[in-house]
Design a protein around this motif. Sequence first.
Motif, PDB file in Angstrom:
ATOM      1  N   GLU A 112      -6.112  10.696   1.350  1.00  0.00           N
ATOM      2  CA  GLU A 112      -4.681  10.419   1.461  1.00  0.00           C
ATOM      3  C   GLU A 112      -4.417   8.925   1.587  1.00  0.00           C
ATOM      4  O   GLU A 112      -3.477   8.389   0.998  1.00  0.00           O
ATOM      5  CB  GLU A 112      -4.098  11.164   2.660  1.00  0.00           C
ATOM      6  N   GLU A 141      -4.779   7.342  -1.816  1.00  0.00           N
ATOM      7  CA  GLU A 141      -3.629   7.700  -2.650  1.00  0.00           C
ATOM      8  C   GLU A 141      -2.406   6.858  -2.271  1.00  0.00           C
ATOM      9  O   GLU A 141      -1.691   6.358  -3.141  1.00  0.00           O
ATOM     10  CB  GLU A 141      -3.308   9.183  -2.513  1.00  0.00           C
ATOM     11  N   ASN A 142      -2.179   6.695  -0.981  1.00  0.00           N
ATOM     12  CA  ASN A 142      -1.035   5.898  -0.522  1.00  0.00           C
ATOM     13  C   ASN A 142      -1.190   4.428  -0.898  1.00  0.00           C
ATOM     14  O   ASN A 142      -0.213   3.774  -1.283  1.00  0.00           O
ATOM     15  CB  ASN A 142      -0.842   6.046   0.987  1.00  0.00           C
ATOM     16  N   ASP A 155      -7.246  10.629   6.981  1.00  0.00           N
ATOM     17  CA  ASP A 155      -7.738  11.285   5.777  1.00  0.00           C
ATOM     18  C   ASP A 155      -7.927  10.208   4.714  1.00  0.00           C
ATOM     19  O   ASP A 155      -6.962   9.632   4.223  1.00  0.00           O
ATOM     20  CB  ASP A 155      -6.719  12.331   5.321  1.00  0.00           C
TER      21      ASP A 155
END
Length: 92
Positions: free
Chosen positions: A16, A19-20, A13
């Motif tokens: 995601e 974001e990480n 994803d």
Amino acid sequence: MRFFSSKIIAKIDLKELMENLEKLSLRLKSHKYVPLPYVSYKIKKSKNKYREIAVSTIEDRIVQKSFVSTFFSKSESLFSKNSYGRKGHIQK
């Protein structure tokens, strides 16, 4: 270098992932990043012999690769133009 199947890549994803990476970047900038311990695995070599290997997390590998890339790009000018020792092993 490992190659991943398209099934594994399709499961990533991107939102995601970004974001990480942003969270990791913030921890690095604020000096709160702490590498995790290696995970140990035993690999069977022969009948009764095993070899233990230690594997770092993906996050730690990202930090390590980033450090090496940044370090060598900034220090490249310090090396002699006539020196080829160990520089050939560095991937950019």
